[in-house]
Design a protein around this motif. Structure first.
Motif, PDB file in Angstrom:
ATOM      1  N   GLU A  41       0.833  -1.210   0.000  1.00  0.00           N
ATOM      2  CA  GLU A  41       0.000   0.000   0.000  1.00  0.00           C
ATOM      3  C   GLU A  41       0.868   1.261   0.000  1.00  0.00           C
ATOM      4  OE1 GLU A  41      -3.895  -1.498   2.526  1.00  0.00           O
ATOM      5  OE2 GLU A  41      -2.128  -0.805   3.629  1.00  0.00           O
ATOM      6  N   PHE A  42       1.937   1.253   0.804  1.00  0.00           N
ATOM      7  CA  PHE A  42       2.856   2.391   0.791  1.00  0.00           C
ATOM      8  C   PHE A  42       3.475   2.549  -0.592  1.00  0.00           C
ATOM      9  CE2 PHE A  42       3.274   1.554   5.480  1.00  0.00           C
ATOM     10  CZ  PHE A  42       2.874   2.795   5.921  1.00  0.00           C
ATOM     11  N   GLN A  43       3.913   1.436  -1.162  1.00  0.00           N
ATOM     12  CA  GLN A  43       4.578   1.468  -2.460  1.00  0.00           C
ATOM     13  C   GLN A  43       3.642   2.010  -3.534  1.00  0.00           C
ATOM     14  OE1 GLN A  43       4.976  -0.428  -5.626  1.00  0.00           O
ATOM     15  NE2 GLN A  43       6.770   0.869  -5.890  1.00  0.00           N
ATOM     16  N   ARG A  44       2.417   1.549  -3.532  1.00  0.00           N
ATOM     17  CA  ARG A  44       1.426   1.989  -4.520  1.00  0.00           C
ATOM     18  C   ARG A  44       1.051   3.468  -4.303  1.00  0.00           C
ATOM     19  NH1 ARG A  44      -1.296  -2.208  -4.264  1.00  0.00           N
ATOM     20  NH2 ARG A  44      -2.575  -1.711  -2.469  1.00  0.00           N
ATOM     21  N   SER A  45       0.832   3.855  -3.077  1.00  0.00           N
ATOM     22  CA  SER A  45       0.422   5.217  -2.761  1.00  0.00           C
ATOM     23  C   SER A  45       1.497   6.239  -3.114  1.00  0.00           C
ATOM     24  CB  SER A  45       0.101   5.332  -1.265  1.00  0.00           C
ATOM     25  OG  SER A  45      -0.091   6.669  -0.878  1.00  0.00           O
ATOM     26  N   LEU A  46       2.743   5.909  -2.806  1.00  0.00           N
ATOM     27  CA  LEU A  46       3.831   6.866  -2.968  1.00  0.00           C
ATOM     28  C   LEU A  46       4.587   6.747  -4.281  1.00  0.00           C
ATOM     29  CD1 LEU A  46       5.278   6.564   0.646  1.00  0.00           C
ATOM     30  CD2 LEU A  46       3.880   8.433  -0.269  1.00  0.00           C
ATOM     31  N   GLY A  47       4.504   5.578  -4.933  1.00  0.00           N
ATOM     32  CA  GLY A  47       5.309   5.361  -6.125  1.00  0.00           C
ATOM     33  C   GLY A  47       6.797   5.302  -5.803  1.00  0.00           C
ATOM     34  N   ILE A  48       7.115   4.926  -4.596  1.00  0.00           N
ATOM     35  CA  ILE A  48       8.493   4.880  -4.107  1.00  0.00           C
ATOM     36  C   ILE A  48       9.142   3.557  -4.533  1.00  0.00           C
ATOM     37  CG2 ILE A  48       7.640   3.989  -1.902  1.00  0.00           C
ATOM     38  CD1 ILE A  48       9.947   5.320  -0.474  1.00  0.00           C
ATOM     39  N   PRO A  49      10.394   3.587  -4.953  1.00  0.00           N
ATOM     40  CA  PRO A  49      11.071   2.322  -5.269  1.00  0.00           C
ATOM     41  C   PRO A  49      11.086   1.398  -4.046  1.00  0.00           C
ATOM     42  CG  PRO A  49      12.328   4.187  -6.098  1.00  0.00           C
ATOM     43  CD  PRO A  49      11.231   4.755  -5.246  1.00  0.00           C
ATOM     44  N   LYS A  50      10.912   0.110  -4.286  1.00  0.00           N
ATOM     45  CA  LYS A  50      10.803  -0.869  -3.196  1.00  0.00           C
ATOM     46  C   LYS A  50      12.025  -0.879  -2.291  1.00  0.00           C
ATOM     47  CE  LYS A  50       7.536  -3.859  -5.559  1.00  0.00           C
ATOM     48  NZ  LYS A  50       7.241  -5.169  -6.115  1.00  0.00           N
ATOM     49  N   ASN A  51      13.218  -0.734  -2.864  1.00  0.00           N
ATOM     50  CA  ASN A  51      14.426  -0.767  -2.037  1.00  0.00           C
ATOM     51  C   ASN A  51      14.494   0.438  -1.098  1.00  0.00           C
ATOM     52  OD1 ASN A  51      14.931   0.911  -4.342  1.00  0.00           O
ATOM     53  ND2 ASN A  51      17.128   0.710  -4.012  1.00  0.00           N
ATOM     54  N   ILE A  52      14.047   1.583  -1.562  1.00  0.00           N
ATOM     55  CA  ILE A  52      14.051   2.783  -0.715  1.00  0.00           C
ATOM     56  C   ILE A  52      12.990   2.646   0.378  1.00  0.00           C
ATOM     57  CG2 ILE A  52      13.603   5.274  -0.664  1.00  0.00           C
ATOM     58  CD1 ILE A  52      14.947   5.411  -3.433  1.00  0.00           C
ATOM     59  N   LEU A  53      11.801   2.179  -0.007  1.00  0.00           N
ATOM     60  CA  LEU A  53      10.734   1.977   0.972  1.00  0.00           C
ATOM     61  C   LEU A  53      11.177   0.993   2.050  1.00  0.00           C
ATOM     62  CD1 LEU A  53       7.873   2.342   2.027  1.00  0.00           C
ATOM     63  CD2 LEU A  53       7.115   0.620   0.360  1.00  0.00           C
ATOM     64  N   SER A  54      11.770  -0.101   1.638  1.00  0.00           N
ATOM     65  CA  SER A  54      12.233  -1.101   2.589  1.00  0.00           C
ATOM     66  C   SER A  54      13.228  -0.501   3.578  1.00  0.00           C
ATOM     67  CB  SER A  54      12.871  -2.267   1.831  1.00  0.00           C
ATOM     68  OG  SER A  54      13.350  -3.228   2.728  1.00  0.00           O
ATOM     69  N   GLY A  55      14.165   0.269   3.070  1.00  0.00           N
ATOM     70  CA  GLY A  55      15.167   0.902   3.930  1.00  0.00           C
ATOM     71  C   GLY A  55      14.559   1.904   4.889  1.00  0.00           C
ATOM     72  N   ARG A  56      13.626   2.713   4.403  1.00  0.00           N
ATOM     73  CA  ARG A  56      12.992   3.722   5.281  1.00  0.00           C
ATOM     74  C   ARG A  56      12.154   3.047   6.363  1.00  0.00           C
ATOM     75  NH1 ARG A  56      15.859   5.828   2.113  1.00  0.00           N
ATOM     76  NH2 ARG A  56      15.909   7.995   1.482  1.00  0.00           N
ATOM     77  N   LEU A  57      11.376   2.039   5.993  1.00  0.00           N
ATOM     78  CA  LEU A  57      10.555   1.340   6.987  1.00  0.00           C
ATOM     79  C   LEU A  57      11.445   0.661   8.032  1.00  0.00           C
ATOM     80  CD1 LEU A  57       7.783  -0.133   4.691  1.00  0.00           C
ATOM     81  CD2 LEU A  57       7.483   1.652   6.426  1.00  0.00           C
ATOM     82  N   LYS A  58      12.500   0.007   7.578  1.00  0.00           N
ATOM     83  CA  LYS A  58      13.425  -0.663   8.503  1.00  0.00           C
ATOM     84  C   LYS A  58      14.020   0.351   9.483  1.00  0.00           C
ATOM     85  CE  LYS A  58      17.503  -3.613   8.594  1.00  0.00           C
ATOM     86  NZ  LYS A  58      18.869  -3.204   8.576  1.00  0.00           N
ATOM     87  N   SER A  59      14.441   1.491   8.979  1.00  0.00           N
ATOM     88  CA  SER A  59      15.022   2.527   9.823  1.00  0.00           C
ATOM     89  C   SER A  59      14.007   3.064  10.832  1.00  0.00           C
ATOM     90  CB  SER A  59      15.544   3.676   8.951  1.00  0.00           C
ATOM     91  OG  SER A  59      15.988   4.742   9.744  1.00  0.00           O
ATOM     92  N   MET A  60      12.774   3.285  10.380  1.00  0.00           N
ATOM     93  CA  MET A  60      11.765   3.817  11.291  1.00  0.00           C
ATOM     94  C   MET A  60      11.371   2.800  12.363  1.00  0.00           C
ATOM     95  SD  MET A  60       9.408   6.458   9.146  1.00  0.00           S
ATOM     96  CE  MET A  60       9.269   5.606   7.595  1.00  0.00           C
ATOM     97  N   VAL A  61      11.404   1.513  12.029  1.00  0.00           N
ATOM     98  CA  VAL A  61      11.149   0.478  13.038  1.00  0.00           C
ATOM     99  C   VAL A  61      12.311   0.468  14.038  1.00  0.00           C
ATOM    100  CG1 VAL A  61      10.990  -2.025  13.422  1.00  0.00           C
ATOM    101  CG2 VAL A  61       9.638  -0.943  11.604  1.00  0.00           C
ATOM    102  N   GLU A  62      13.546   0.518  13.554  1.00  0.00           N
ATOM    103  CA  GLU A  62      14.716   0.522  14.438  1.00  0.00           C
ATOM    104  C   GLU A  62      14.719   1.724  15.376  1.00  0.00           C
ATOM    105  OE1 GLU A  62      17.932   0.379  11.629  1.00  0.00           O
ATOM    106  OE2 GLU A  62      17.805  -1.815  11.422  1.00  0.00           O
ATOM    107  N   GLN A  63      14.204   2.851  14.907  1.00  0.00           N
ATOM    108  CA  GLN A  63      14.172   4.073  15.715  1.00  0.00           C
ATOM    109  C   GLN A  63      12.950   4.152  16.632  1.00  0.00           C
ATOM    110  OE1 GLN A  63      15.278   7.802  13.615  1.00  0.00           O
ATOM    111  NE2 GLN A  63      15.252   6.457  11.825  1.00  0.00           N
ATOM    112  N   GLY A  64      12.045   3.187  16.517  1.00  0.00           N
ATOM    113  CA  GLY A  64      10.859   3.190  17.364  1.00  0.00           C
ATOM    114  C   GLY A  64       9.777   4.141  16.904  1.00  0.00           C
ATOM    115  N   ILE A  65       9.825   4.555  15.639  1.00  0.00           N
ATOM    116  CA  ILE A  65       8.797   5.439  15.070  1.00  0.00           C
ATOM    117  C   ILE A  65       7.625   4.609  14.558  1.00  0.00           C
ATOM    118  CG2 ILE A  65       8.319   7.062  13.181  1.00  0.00           C
ATOM    119  CD1 ILE A  65      11.288   7.995  13.532  1.00  0.00           C
ATOM    120  N   MET A  66       7.939   3.419  14.041  1.00  0.00           N
ATOM    121  CA  MET A  66       6.915   2.486  13.572  1.00  0.00           C
ATOM    122  C   MET A  66       7.202   1.120  14.180  1.00  0.00           C
ATOM    123  SD  MET A  66       6.386   3.511   9.566  1.00  0.00           S
ATOM    124  CE  MET A  66       4.631   3.178   9.504  1.00  0.00           C
TER     125      MET A  66
END
Length: 150
Positions: A41-66
């Motif tokens: 859903e994030f990928q479709r909504s934003l049109g963000i490349p999958k590798n960038i989305l994966s990295g951002r989500l991973k980082s936000m989980v590691e930081q306790g944001i998500m």
């Protein structure tokens, strides 16, 4: 080009930008506040490349944001949801949206607007107020280095 890290910087703004300062992160958080949760859903909504989305989500989980939780529909999928730390970014998004709406659109141009979910009315413009309730103007604000008491 590798980005400079502001980790350990005395400025809280610099540290915040180090954490969530790229546009993809803020747009992911925006979509999460609107109920988007699955990677696709994030990928479709934003049109963000999958590798960038994966990295951002991973980082936000590691930081306790998500955090990653079981899918709300009971399927085998997982979803990303905002933590309390992530939800605390809503005023930042509202402020950016209000600033953008005021300064980056032509008159009568179609755009988005944050609304009160219950009354479906625009939000009052965010204001800066002192501890005693006085409305502050930019000239009334001083950024000072202090010891935080977390």
């Amino acid at each position: 080009m590798k980005r400079k890290s502001f980790e350990g910087n005395l400025c809280a703004i610099a540290r915040a930008l180090d954490s969530i300062g790229d546009w993809w992160s803020l747009l992911i958080i925006r979509d999460a506040t609107a109920g988007v949760g699955r990677f696709s859903e994030f990928q479709r909504s934003l049109g963000i490349p999958k590798n960038i989305l994966s990295g951002r989500l991973k980082s936000m989980v590691e930081q306790g944001i998500m955090e990653i939780v079981p899918a709300s529909d009971g399927s085998a999928y997982q979803e990303y949801t905002l933590t309390e730390k992530g939800e605390a970014l809503l005023p930042v998004l509202v402020a950016l949206g209000q600033w953008g709406g005021e300064y980056l659109y032509e008159s009568k141009e179609l755009g988005s607007l944050p609304l009160d979910a219950r009354k479906k009315r625009p939000l009052k413009k965010l204001e800066l107020r002192s501890e005693d309730g006085r409305l502050l103007q930019p000239k009334d604000v001083l950024v000072s280095r202090v010891i935080t008491m977390n």
